[in-house]
Design a protein around this motif. Structure first.
Motif, short mmCIF file in Angstrom:
data_model
loop_
_atom_site.label_atom_id
_atom_site.label_comp_id
_atom_site.label_asym_id
_atom_site.label_seq_id
_atom_site.Cartn_x
_atom_site.Cartn_y
_atom_site.Cartn_z
N GLN A 73 11.64 -4.52 1.86
CA GLN A 73 11.46 -5.94 1.61
C GLN A 73 11.68 -6.19 0.13
O GLN A 73 11.49 -5.30 -0.70
CB GLN A 73 10.08 -6.42 2.06
N PHE A 74 12.06 -7.43 -0.20
CA PHE A 74 12.38 -7.76 -1.59
C PHE A 74 12.10 -9.23 -1.81
O PHE A 74 12.53 -10.09 -1.02
CB PHE A 74 13.85 -7.44 -1.86
N ASP A 75 11.37 -9.55 -2.89
CA ASP A 75 11.02 -10.95 -3.16
C ASP A 75 11.73 -11.51 -4.39
O ASP A 75 11.39 -12.58 -4.88
CB ASP A 75 9.50 -11.10 -3.32
N GLY A 76 12.74 -10.77 -4.88
CA GLY A 76 13.44 -11.20 -6.07
C GLY A 76 13.02 -10.44 -7.31
O GLY A 76 13.73 -10.44 -8.31
N GLU A 77 11.89 -9.76 -7.22
CA GLU A 77 11.40 -8.97 -8.36
C GLU A 77 10.95 -7.58 -7.94
O GLU A 77 11.27 -6.59 -8.60
CB GLU A 77 10.23 -9.70 -9.04
N ILE A 78 10.20 -7.49 -6.84
CA ILE A 78 9.63 -6.22 -6.40
C ILE A 78 10.22 -5.79 -5.06
O ILE A 78 10.32 -6.59 -4.13
CB ILE A 78 8.10 -6.32 -6.28
N VAL A 79 10.62 -4.53 -5.00
CA VAL A 79 11.06 -3.92 -3.75
C VAL A 79 9.87 -3.20 -3.14
O VAL A 79 9.22 -2.39 -3.82
CB VAL A 79 12.20 -2.90 -3.99
N SER A 80 9.53 -3.50 -1.90
CA SER A 80 8.49 -2.75 -1.20
C SER A 80 9.14 -2.00 -0.05
O SER A 80 10.03 -2.53 0.62
CB SER A 80 7.38 -3.68 -0.70
N ALA A 81 8.72 -0.76 0.16
CA ALA A 81 9.35 0.08 1.17
C ALA A 81 8.41 1.22 1.54
O ALA A 81 7.41 1.47 0.86
CB ALA A 81 10.69 0.62 0.66
N SER A 82 8.75 1.94 2.62
CA SER A 82 7.93 3.03 3.12
C SER A 82 8.64 4.36 2.95
O SER A 82 9.83 4.48 3.27
CB SER A 82 7.60 2.81 4.60
N LEU A 83 7.91 5.37 2.47
CA LEU A 83 8.48 6.69 2.26
C LEU A 83 8.91 7.32 3.58
O LEU A 83 8.14 7.38 4.54
CB LEU A 83 7.46 7.60 1.58
N LEU A 84 10.15 7.80 3.60
CA LEU A 84 10.68 8.44 4.80
C LEU A 84 10.33 9.92 4.88
O LEU A 84 10.23 10.48 5.97
CB LEU A 84 12.20 8.28 4.84
N ASN A 85 10.20 10.57 3.73
CA ASN A 85 10.03 12.01 3.69
C ASN A 85 8.63 12.42 3.25
O ASN A 85 7.99 11.71 2.49
CB ASN A 85 11.04 12.65 2.73
N GLN A 86 8.19 13.59 3.71
CA GLN A 86 6.97 14.18 3.22
C GLN A 86 7.29 14.94 1.93
O GLN A 86 8.19 15.79 1.92
CB GLN A 86 6.38 15.16 4.23
N PRO A 87 6.62 14.62 0.81
CA PRO A 87 6.91 15.33 -0.44
C PRO A 87 6.70 16.84 -0.29
O PRO A 87 5.86 17.29 0.50
CB PRO A 87 5.90 14.73 -1.42
N GLY A 89 5.70 18.85 -2.85
CA GLY A 89 4.56 19.34 -3.62
C GLY A 89 3.61 18.26 -4.10
O GLY A 89 2.52 18.57 -4.58
N LEU A 90 3.99 17.02 -4.02
CA LEU A 90 3.15 15.93 -4.55
C LEU A 90 1.96 15.65 -3.64
O LEU A 90 2.03 15.79 -2.42
CB LEU A 90 3.98 14.66 -4.70
N ARG A 91 0.87 15.23 -4.26
CA ARG A 91 -0.35 14.90 -3.52
C ARG A 91 -0.65 13.40 -3.51
O ARG A 91 -1.45 12.92 -2.72
CB ARG A 91 -1.55 15.65 -4.11
N SER A 92 -0.02 12.67 -4.42
CA SER A 92 -0.36 11.25 -4.59
C SER A 92 0.34 10.35 -3.58
O SER A 92 -0.05 9.19 -3.41
CB SER A 92 -0.04 10.79 -6.01
N VAL A 93 1.39 10.83 -2.92
CA VAL A 93 2.10 10.04 -1.92
C VAL A 93 2.40 10.91 -0.71
O VAL A 93 2.50 12.14 -0.82
CB VAL A 93 3.42 9.46 -2.49
N SER A 94 2.54 10.24 0.44
CA SER A 94 2.86 10.95 1.68
C SER A 94 3.87 10.14 2.47
O SER A 94 4.05 8.93 2.24
CB SER A 94 1.59 11.13 2.54
N ALA A 95 4.52 10.79 3.42
CA ALA A 95 5.46 10.09 4.29
C ALA A 95 4.76 8.92 4.98
O ALA A 95 3.62 9.04 5.42
CB ALA A 95 6.01 11.06 5.34
N GLY A 96 5.44 7.78 5.00
CA GLY A 96 4.87 6.59 5.62
C GLY A 96 4.14 5.67 4.66
O GLY A 96 3.86 4.51 5.01
N ASP A 97 3.81 6.16 3.46
CA ASP A 97 3.12 5.31 2.49
C ASP A 97 3.99 4.12 2.11
O ASP A 97 5.20 4.25 1.91
CB ASP A 97 2.79 6.10 1.21
#
Length: 265
Positions: A73-87, A89-97
């Motif tokens: 989604q996009f409002d002209g300034e910010i793109v919002s989207a959902s992560l497709l992949n499981q990182p 090594g990262l712990r702060s984000v996960s697939a689907g976030d």
């Protein structure tokens, strides 16, 4: 896509940096396609995605992971989207976030229509460095046609499509990314009819981000949509929740025909 093999490349490679820059410059073509995809009764795209870099707080810069996101989604300034992949090594984000990104954070975009990929700047940069066998394996893993690695296609060759469905009237020049989208051409007459039946729904109703249909058409580069809405009396002074008028959105995305129509209104 989440089960696809990982194909790596140095993010500091000048070709990769150039790919990031070009993707940001041309993001508007992805959003134009999604503007119409979200209005199709039957979905037309097999895939639409953006790419961005993520890292955990305190991690070194080279620990960042570059991942694809969808449901954009996009409002002209910010793109919002959902992560497709499981990182990996990262712990702060996960697939689907669900995450929010500025346009400056976008590293790539792509969509697939009828099996062929449009956009994919970083993918083509990597494919150029692959020997033929590895490139074939890469393409099989994705399941799409990427074409010549030295060419990034922005839009389909609409003039080569069958003259039916969404494409029956429009005949833009082959490969011209700034030609009016076929759905924009084809919906103009019907849009005018529908406005006559329910003016509020088309002229003043807004989505959760405060975008009316005029805002949406200006953001998505639909000159025919803007023209019909203005003729029906759409208020070009209305602003979104972020304070953008339709003209400001058209200028922000660099849609010259939409800008001209809104300035002349």
């Amino acid at each position: 896509m989440g089960d696809s093999p990982i194909f790596g490349a140095s993010q500091l490679d000048p070709a990769m940096q150039a790919a990031y820059a070009r993707a940001r410059e041309t993001f508007k073509y992805l959003w134009r396609e999604l503007t119409w995809e979200y209005r199709r009764i039957v979905p037309g795209l097999e895939l639409s995605a953006v790419k961005a870099s993520f890292n955990d707080p305190g991690n070194p810069e080279d620990a960042a992971e570059h991942m694809w996101l969808s449901d954009i989604q996009f409002d002209g300034e910010i793109v919002s989207a959902s992560l497709l992949n499981q990182p990996r090594g990262l712990r702060s984000v996960s697939a689907g976030d669900r995450v929010e990104l500025s346009l400056e954070a976008i590293e790539d975009w792509m969509y697939a229509l009828r099996g062929r990929v449009y956009g994919g700047f970083t993918i083509q940069a990597m494919r150029m460095q692959m020997p033929p066998a590895e490139r074939k394996a890469h393409d099989r893993a994705w399941g799409f046609e990427f074409g010549d690695p030295e060419v990034v296609e922005l839009v389909p060759n609409w003039s080569a499509k069958p003259k039916k469905g969404f494409f029956r009237k429009a005949k833009p020049e082959p490969g011209d990314p700034n030609a009016e989208h076929p759905m924009s051409v084809n919906m103009a007459e019907k849009l005018s009819e529908e406005i006559g039946k329910n003016r509020e729904a088309f002229l003043t109703s807004a989505d959760p981000d405060g975008l009316t249909m005029l805002h949406s058409m200006a953001l998505g580069g639909s000159a025919d949509g803007v023209r019909v809405l203005l003729a029906a009396g759409a208020d070009r002074a209305l602003t979104t929740k972020r304070g953008f008028t339709a003209l400001a959105l058209a200028k922000r995305m660099d849609w010259p025909r939409c800008v001209a129509l809104l300035e002349d209104a």
